[in-house]
Design a protein around this motif. Structure first.
Motif, PDB file in Angstrom:
ATOM      1  N   GLY A   1      44.286  47.099  39.791  1.00 22.58           N
ATOM      2  CA  GLY A   1      43.966  45.683  39.659  1.00 22.58           C
ATOM      3  C   GLY A   1      43.787  45.198  38.235  1.00 22.58           C
ATOM      4  N   ILE A   2      44.156  46.019  37.251  1.00 19.68           N
ATOM      5  CA  ILE A   2      43.949  45.665  35.849  1.00 19.68           C
ATOM      6  C   ILE A   2      44.591  44.314  35.516  1.00 19.68           C
ATOM      7  N   GLY A   3      43.807  43.424  34.931  1.00 18.48           N
ATOM      8  CA  GLY A   3      44.313  42.119  34.519  1.00 18.48           C
ATOM      9  C   GLY A   3      44.376  41.107  35.636  1.00 18.48           C
ATOM     10  N   LEU A   4      44.952  41.465  36.772  1.00 16.57           N
ATOM     11  CA  LEU A   4      45.157  40.522  37.867  1.00 16.57           C
ATOM     12  C   LEU A   4      43.902  40.321  38.712  1.00 16.57           C
ATOM     13  N   TYR A   5      43.061  41.347  38.808  1.00 17.06           N
ATOM     14  CA  TYR A   5      41.877  41.269  39.663  1.00 17.06           C
ATOM     15  C   TYR A   5      40.967  40.095  39.285  1.00 17.06           C
ATOM     16  N   PRO A   6      40.592  39.933  38.008  1.00 21.64           N
ATOM     17  CA  PRO A   6      39.733  38.788  37.652  1.00 21.64           C
ATOM     18  C   PRO A   6      40.389  37.441  37.942  1.00 21.64           C
ATOM     19  N   ILE A   7      41.713  37.355  37.745  1.00 22.60           N
ATOM     20  CA  ILE A   7      42.419  36.107  38.029  1.00 22.60           C
ATOM     21  C   ILE A   7      42.315  35.772  39.513  1.00 22.60           C
ATOM     22  N   ALA A   8      42.531  36.790  40.370  1.00 27.90           N
ATOM     23  CA  ALA A   8      42.469  36.584  41.825  1.00 27.90           C
ATOM     24  C   ALA A   8      41.079  36.136  42.256  1.00 27.90           C
ATOM     25  N   ILE A   9      40.038  36.753  41.694  1.00 27.30           N
ATOM     26  CA  ILE A   9      38.669  36.382  42.046  1.00 27.30           C
ATOM     27  C   ILE A   9      38.369  34.967  41.561  1.00 27.30           C
ATOM     28  N   GLY A  10      38.866  34.634  40.366  1.00 23.91           N
ATOM     29  CA  GLY A  10      38.677  33.287  39.835  1.00 23.91           C
ATOM     30  C   GLY A  10      39.302  32.232  40.729  1.00 23.91           C
TER      31      GLY A  10
END
Length: 320
Positions: A266-275
């Motif tokens: 989930g590197i990089g994409l995980y925070p975007i998805a949660i946001g």
């Protein structure tokens, strides 16, 4: 040469994609929003972060213990510490090369317990199928009340659920055809492959011959309860997410689960998805992505520490 290039692409590609998403995640913020993002991360309530980490550790321990129930029917009775340390090695490997961890995990246990790799790997495949059912169940529960938000995420990421279903069905049909060809072939090499697959299926079928099915199910619900729980308790670490309900938590959890499957851990994409998920419930992108970074960062750090220690501890515990 072509094989080397393909291997390099499979290894570096997901990592490069993750780095791109890190850049993308940070570049879209204004200087004021970026300052708010760092402020949220620096001022997170450590107590709730620690609580979330403890739940993460408990889920890993339970998963390792549950694995033993699948191994018993194929006459493998491993030591618990070998199961747990092999599991953490596998998680660590997945951060580098996606899905390589399952192979390393099975090979490590097979090596230290002196058993067939095909059987250990077969039980891991079964375990993953059970986990997929649990994830789909959570998706189903969340979809009943928050379907508009889930499908808006699919649309924002150019994911077509129907097209994905067609791909899965096509892959299943191809596997069935492939197994038919292998079964009827008389080629020596194919016969060796057939023997390997038969051992693999013995491991996969272990779920049907388990003596402790109730314990297996209890651990399964316990593990996934902890997954959702460690996500839920972390919301209390941020003032702007404390009032979010379980529905928002489930939706964000699902978004994060899909993000984990696209890049390395989930590197990089995980925070975007949660946001994106939290933004649908009125939380700012700066706070939502800060939540994602803290969740991803702490759990990834946990895997790196425990996985790194496993490299050292496993040979020492099995030096005989």
């Amino acid at each position: 040469m072509k094989k080397a290039i393909k291997k390099w692409v499979r290894t570096v590609g997901p990592m490069a994609l993750g780095l791109f998403f890190i850049w993308f995640s940070l570049s879209k913020f204004t200087s004021e929003e970026l300052g708010q993002l760092w402020f949220n991360i620096k001022n997170v309530d450590i107590t709730w972060v620690a609580f979330s980490l403890v739940m993460g550790i408990a889920s890993h321990l339970s998963r390792a213990y549950r694995w033993r129930f699948l191994l018993e029917p194929v006459q493998i009775f491993p030591k618990f510490y070998n199961c747990f340390l092999s599991l953490m090695l596998g998680y660590l490997a997945n951060l580098g090369i996606p899905r390589s961890g399952e192979v390393l995990r099975g090979a490590t246990l097979a090596s230290y317990e002196e058993v067939k790799f095909e059987k250990t790997f077969g039980t891991i495949i079964t375990e993953r199928l059970v986990d997929l059912i649990m994830l789909l169940s959570i998706v189903g529960i969340a979809s009943l009340s928050q379907s508009d938000k889930i499908f808006s995420f699919f649309k924002s990421q150019n994911i077509n659920p129907f097209f994905g279903g067609i791909i899965i069905v096509s892959m299943i049909l191809m596997l069935i055809i492939g197994f038919r060809i292998i079964k009827n072939s008389k080629n020596t090499l194919v016969q060796k492959l057939k023997s390997f697959i038969e051992e693999l299926f013995k491991g996969m079928k272990s779920v049907f011959s388990m003596k402790k099915k109730k314990q297996f199910l209890l651990h399964t619900f316990f593990i996934w309860g902890l997954y959702v729980g460690m996500f839920y308790v972390l919301k209390f670490a941020f003032p702007d997410t404390q009032d979010l309900g379980i529905q928002a938590t489930l939706v964000a959890f699902i978004f994060g689960a899909f993000a984990m499957s696209i890049t390395n851990g989930g590197i990089g994409l995980y925070p975007i998805a949660i946001g994106i998920a939290f933004n649908a419930f009125g939380v700012s992108n700066a706070t939502g992505e800060a939540f994602g970074w803290v969740m991803w960062g702490t759990q990834t750090a946990l895997v790196i520490v425990l996985g790194g220690l496993s490299f050292i501890i496993l040979p020492l515990l099995n030096r005989r």
